[in-house]
Design a protein around this motif. Structure first.
Motif, PDB file in Angstrom:
ATOM      1  N   LYS A 235       0.849  -1.377   0.059  1.00 48.67           N
ATOM      2  CA  LYS A 235      -0.137  -0.178   0.120  1.00 48.67           C
ATOM      3  C   LYS A 235       0.794   1.079  -0.002  1.00 48.67           C
ATOM      4  O   LYS A 235       0.897   2.034  -0.966  1.00 48.67           O
ATOM      5  N   CYS A 241       3.022   1.114   6.421  1.00 46.13           N
ATOM      6  CA  CYS A 241       1.912   0.650   6.532  1.00 46.13           C
ATOM      7  C   CYS A 241       1.852  -0.638   7.171  1.00 46.13           C
ATOM      8  O   CYS A 241       1.016  -1.440   7.666  1.00 46.13           O
ATOM      9  N   ARG A 243       2.251  -4.024   5.938  1.00 47.45           N
ATOM     10  CA  ARG A 243       1.747  -5.067   5.512  1.00 47.45           C
ATOM     11  C   ARG A 243       2.692  -6.003   4.502  1.00 47.45           C
ATOM     12  O   ARG A 243       2.631  -7.233   4.515  1.00 47.45           O
TER      13      ARG A 243
ATOM     14  N   LYS B 240     -14.725   1.713   3.217  1.00 43.93           N
ATOM     15  CA  LYS B 240     -14.279   1.181   4.647  1.00 43.93           C
ATOM     16  C   LYS B 240     -14.215   2.493   5.707  1.00 43.93           C
ATOM     17  O   LYS B 240     -13.517   2.185   6.780  1.00 43.93           O
ATOM     18  N   PHE B 242     -15.458   5.774   7.875  1.00 40.17           N
ATOM     19  CA  PHE B 242     -16.756   5.992   9.137  1.00 40.17           C
ATOM     20  C   PHE B 242     -17.716   7.179   8.949  1.00 40.17           C
ATOM     21  O   PHE B 242     -18.157   7.672   9.859  1.00 40.17           O
TER      22      PHE B 242
ATOM     23  N   GLN C  63      -7.998   7.045  13.131  1.00 39.46           N
ATOM     24  CA  GLN C  63      -8.764   5.762  12.486  1.00 39.46           C
ATOM     25  C   GLN C  63      -9.145   5.933  11.141  1.00 39.46           C
ATOM     26  O   GLN C  63      -8.709   4.974  10.365  1.00 39.46           O
ATOM     27  N   SER C  64      -9.372   7.097  10.806  1.00 40.94           N
ATOM     28  CA  SER C  64      -9.765   7.438   9.363  1.00 40.94           C
ATOM     29  C   SER C  64      -9.128   8.718   8.946  1.00 40.94           C
ATOM     30  O   SER C  64      -9.349   9.606   9.777  1.00 40.94           O
ATOM     31  N   PHE C 251      -1.883   0.443   8.504  1.00 37.82           N
ATOM     32  CA  PHE C 251      -3.045   1.089   7.691  1.00 37.82           C
ATOM     33  C   PHE C 251      -3.087   0.693   6.176  1.00 37.82           C
ATOM     34  O   PHE C 251      -2.397   0.086   5.730  1.00 37.82           O
ATOM     35  N   ASP C 252      -4.251   1.095   5.785  1.00 41.21           N
ATOM     36  CA  ASP C 252      -4.774   0.584   4.595  1.00 41.21           C
ATOM     37  C   ASP C 252      -5.078   2.102   3.831  1.00 41.21           C
ATOM     38  O   ASP C 252      -5.429   2.918   4.363  1.00 41.21           O
ATOM     39  N   HIS C 267      -7.109   4.400   6.542  1.00 38.43           N
ATOM     40  CA  HIS C 267      -7.596   3.630   7.715  1.00 38.43           C
ATOM     41  C   HIS C 267      -6.840   2.759   8.417  1.00 38.43           C
ATOM     42  O   HIS C 267      -5.927   2.266   7.982  1.00 38.43           O
ATOM     43  N   ASP C 269      -5.706  -0.774   9.911  1.00 38.61           N
ATOM     44  CA  ASP C 269      -5.995  -2.012   9.220  1.00 38.61           C
ATOM     45  C   ASP C 269      -5.385  -3.030  10.202  1.00 38.61           C
ATOM     46  O   ASP C 269      -4.596  -2.578  11.326  1.00 38.61           O
TER      47      ASP C 269
END
Lengths: 270, 320, 349
Positions: A235, A241, A243, B240, B242, C63-64, C251-252, C267, C269
């Protein structure tokens, strides 16, 4: 960046090459990369995709990417037209260890559409400025069928060169195919390049790597001189991030190029 | 320790030991003691001596049917309450497993204690808790309080009329007399008095706390889709983020995906870290299904869920 | 500098802060549930819970978060950067574990090569007022994880609740800027004695029994251990532990909108989600819960320490309190150590 040229590479229409040029002169001047690095291509509204740079740093002015149609972003990249704008973040990743290759022989093994960054490496090494820096260059490239080979015109030109040994093979030929037919691991065994003073760079689908690796072992290539480029879902591309990690290393930041000595010490999260 | 619970506990251990000794199952899934008071934890026993760890009390709140998806390649013994057994019947009708893959150890449920409400009834951290007859005794650093168990049950347990599990291979203890403690779920009574705007505001307020952790989805035995609608990117049904609409959309759609399939176990609400009220939605939908289709999930092993099937004589007065 | 703030002045003190800063403090959303939010009124602050559900990382790494907006004007794409608010910020009421966690996240986000500017901008603009834990919970194990209930590190000001007043310490340059605050008085010598008593009591309660020390080396030897086959069994793969964890920072990034107008958002993740490392080809390097639970624990206690010499766990205990199936990370830590019970060897966990 803007799309200068776009064309489909393969007969199954799943691979499309985009040639991108910078919108801004300054960006073009500031963008320095080495073969093996990648960029995050961005289509606003769709997202980003990490793609290996297929063009060599010696090919000034534009960047080439070959894209496999797989998900949302890559499908959209297959549909954009010439003149469209694409965002780019890069160059990212560590690239191939060009410095280590000085004075050595190079064996390049590619399979399928993993050949993209290998093209960058080969084009870089055979450039007049760089050719004398390395000794013999052997390239073995295989695809499932002739129609699925990438960069066909270039391959034809490279085959004619005397400073490069190129063996192109396919798993299954067709009526027009006059070249070699055979799986990459078997062709490697046939060609049997010497492992002395040689670095091997291998990129391809997991199944090809699984069967090629024992052949490299048989030819006595040590783990530290076998390099590969890994793929992971990414990402941010800059190690934030979280991942794409394999153990404590990040494929986007500490990779995507790793040698086997490194990989043996890491968990098998790939 | 509460007498009935202890007797049940001993018999569960006995049965599990027997099943594992005779290799009739590969593992037994039940409840065990762990570190926190007022809680148990799912445990996975593979040896006869391990059966000693199985316990039974009023804190066995999880619906263990969720693990049947994870352990689908094994022959599994599983401790089930009334609601859990209903989930399993519903899953069997959806062909999630073969009947001979499971050995259901049924326990008629004494209704489970709402640990959050117990926590809120005292000042200070609860360090130890045990049951005594119809009481719960909780102790902290500087308090020792006795509470009446029936005042602190989960809302879904208070209205339950199927506490004796059905379709089990063995029933530990006698079937209990079925009658709810209260007739209607407390929120539904309140809800039905409200206007649509007031109902929406209540729902909006509850769902605004949502952090999209999907615990409600993961604890639900009926949520087993390989790709949940929230994770689909092509087509993308929901963002995704809020925004109020995304949060509401998620909860509404998940509730509707449970219609005709929900056993009313309440696991979703218990799992939510933000204490969002969810069971009033599922309860209301269950009541509607009962009214419209004369159907209750997981009661009859031969009746297919009404919203998953189509019959020629289905009601269609809403098609104009 | 040691001062005190009488509780009768607390509301006015907060109001004063609200007038000059963007003040973030714990706010109760419903009984038993609180988060850090920007407050407009002193009355919104609620310190009844030891810690909030959503940790203080939310204040620096929301969070976002919208990264940028874009709009197509004619043929050109215009990207509109998000700008931080102009005002300075104060984070009030964060516990030492949460504050230590911010510095852990900072190690990743503010690296040598690339910097997460969204995080850094917020961090630079924020003065942190920490709050000591007079009554740690039985689930707290901060001391074992390298912290303690009254750890001052990371705070600019540090408050300790004395009952009728707050004991106030000004620790850093940012903190010293408050020394002329009209609500602060000189600390009484009795306050200092009381603070010492509270600290000792809290340290004793938290104890030092969880063998976090040395866990990196122990896990080095456990890469393919059968331990991982058991540890994941009850995990259902929700995201509660990662979202409520003060140090988790994955995060994503997604695009919302369409080609004409939209935004790129990031966001939180979770590595426990099956989608996390699912590649478009369908290949998933972490196909089951076993690999994902291993990734989470290894990242916290082995991979992160390899890169940064510190475990990525502050012992706040939120994952223990809120896990729907009562997974207890302390047990997992104990099982990696010689302290593990004999029955573990017999496959009984």
């Amino acid at each position: 960046m803007v799309v200068k040229k776009a064309y489909v590479e393969t007969t199954d229409r799943m691979l499309r090459t985009l040639e991108l040029s910078f919108l801004d002169e300054e960006d073009a001047r500031a963008f320095h990369f080495i073969p093996g690095q990648f960029c995050e291509l961005s289509l606003l509204g769709k997202g980003e995709a990490p793609l290996g740079i297929a063009s060599s740093p010696t090919e000034n002015g534009s960047l080439k990417f070959t894209i496999n149609k797989a998900g949302v972003v890559t499908t959209a990249l297959h549909h954009i037209e010439e003149g469209a704008e694409i965002g780019i973040r890069g160059p990212l990743g560590n690239g191939y260890p060009i410095d280590l290759f000085k004075g050595k022989n190079i064996l390049v093994i590619g399979g399928g559409f993993a050949f993209t960054t290998l093209r960058s490496l080969i084009a870089y090494l055979i450039h007049p400025e760089n050719r004398s820096k390395v000794n013999e260059i052997t390239v073995i490239y295989g695809a499932r069928m002739p129609g699925l080979l990438l960069y066909k015109e270039e391959l034809n030109q490279w085959e004619k060169r005397s400073d490069l040994k190129l063996v192109v093979t396919v798993d299954w030929g067709d009526k027009d195919w006059k070249g070699k037919v055979g799986l990459v691991p078997n062709v490697l065994e046939e060609v049997a390049p010497s492992s002395e003073n040689t670095y091997a760079v291998i990129c391809g689908p997991p199944i090809m790597i699984k069967f090629t690796f024992p052949k490299l072992m048989a030819l006595r290539f040590p783990d530290e001189r076998i390099y590969t480029s890994l793929e992971r879902r990414m990402k941010c591309g800059i190690g934030k991030c979280g991942r794409c990690n394999i153990g404590h290393l990040y494929v986007c930041k500490n990779g995507p190029v790793f040698n086997y000595a490194q990989l043996k010490k890491l968990p098998k999260d790939y | 320790m509460e007498e009935r619970s202890k007797a049940i506990q001993d018999r569960i251990r006995e049965k599990a030991k027997e099943l594992l000794s005779k290799k009739e199952v590969d593992l037994v899934i039940g409840f065990g003691e762990w570190t926190l008071p007022l809680r148990t934890t799912p445990i996975f026993i593979r040896t006869p001596e391990g059966a000693e760890d199985l316990i039974w009390n009023s804190f066995c709140e999880n619906n263990l049917a969720i693990y049947l998806h994870k352990f689908s390649q094994f022959k599994v013994g599983i401790v089930v309450k009334g609601c859990d057994a209903r989930s399993i019947i519903a899953l069997s009708l959806e062909k999630r497993f073969k009947p001979d893959q499971l050995f259901l150890i049924g326990v008629p449920c004494q209704r489970m204690v709402d640990r959050r409400r117990v926590k809120k009834a005292v000042k200070g951290e609860i360090l130890r808790a045990h049951e005594q007859g119809d009481q719960i005794i909780v102790e902290g650093e500087d308090f020792n309080t006795t509470l009446r168990r029936d005042d602190f049950l989960y809302p879904s347990c208070q209205v339950c009329t199927h506490r004796t599990p059905m379709g089990t291979n063995v029933l530990i203890g006698d079937p209990v007399k079925e009658s709810p403690l209260i007739e209607t779920h407390p929120e539904i009574k309140e809800f039905e008095k409200k206007s649509p705007e007031e109902r929406w505001r209540f729902f909006e307020k509850e769902s605004s706390r949502c952090i999209r952790c999907y615990a409600c989805r993961e604890v639900c035995p009926m949520c087993y889709c390989a790709e949940c609608f929230v994770d689909s990117s092509n087509p993308k049904w929901i963002e995704k983020g809020f925004s109020t609409s995304d949060l509401e959309f998620y909860h509404i759609v998940r509730a509707y995906h449970q219609t005709g399939r929900c056993s009313g176990c309440g696991a979703c609400e218990r799992a939510c870290p933000m204490e969002i009220r969810l069971t009033y939605l599922t309860q209301k939908l269950n009541l509607d299904v009962r009214e419209l289709f004369d159907f209750e999930t997981g009661i009859k092993a031969d009746t297919l869920p009404p919203l998953s099937t189509f019959e020629i004589d289905d009601r269609q007065e809403f098609i104009k | 500098m040691k001062l005190r703030l009488d509780k009768k002045d607390f509301k006015n003190f907060l109001q004063n802060l609200i007038d000059e800063y963007d003040l973030y403090a714990p706010v109760q959303l419903t009984e038993g549930v609180s988060v850090f939010k920007k407050i407009d009124q002193p009355g919104e602050v609620n310190l009844t819970q030891l810690h909030t559900q959503k940790p203080a990382k939310d204040v620096f790494f929301p969070q976002s978060e919208v990264m940028f907006r874009y709009e197509k004007v004619g043929k050109q794409n215009q990207m509109i950067s998000m700008e931080e608010g102009k005002r300075e910020r104060i984070l009030f009421g964060a516990r030492p574990c949460d504050i230590e966690a911010i510095s852990i996240i900072e190690k990743v986000f503010v690296g040598e090569e690339y910097t997460d500017v969204y995080f850094l901008e917020k961090r630079k603009k924020t003065t942190i007022i920490g709050l000591g834990c007079n009554h740690p919970l039985s689930t707290c194990f901060c001391s074992s994880a390298g912290g303690d209930p009254f750890l001052r590190a990371g705070s600019d000001l540090f408050f300790i609740d004395l009952g009728e007043a707050y004991f106030v310490e000004l620790l850093t340059e940012k903190g010293m800027a408050f020394h002329k605050n009209k609500f602060f008085k000189e600390a009484d010598p009795k306050d200092l004695t009381f603070v010492k008593e509270l600290e000792e009591k809290a340290f004793e309660k938290v104890g030092f029994s969880i063998p976090v020390d040395g866990i990196e080396k122990r896990l080095d030897l456990m890469g393919e251990s059968s331990f991982w086959d058991r540890v994941h069994e009850k995990c259902i793969g929700c995201r509660i532990c990662t979202y409520l964890c003060p140090t988790c920072h994955c995060f994503d990034m997604v695009d919302e909108g369409e080609h004409q107008r939209g935004q790129r958002v990031r966001h939180w993740d979770s590595c426990l989600s099956p989608l996390y490392s699912l590649e478009t080809s369908g290949h998933n390097p972490r196909p089951t819960c076993r690999e994902r639970t291993r990734q989470r624990l290894m990242h916290k206690f082995n991979y992160f320490p390899k890169n940064f010499n510190q475990v990525a766990c502050v012992g706040c205990g939120r994952c223990i309190l809120y896990c729907p199936v009562h997974f207890d990370i302390r047990k997992a830590i104990i099982w990696t150590s010689p302290k593990r019970p004999k029955r573990y060897e017999r496959g009984m966990i």
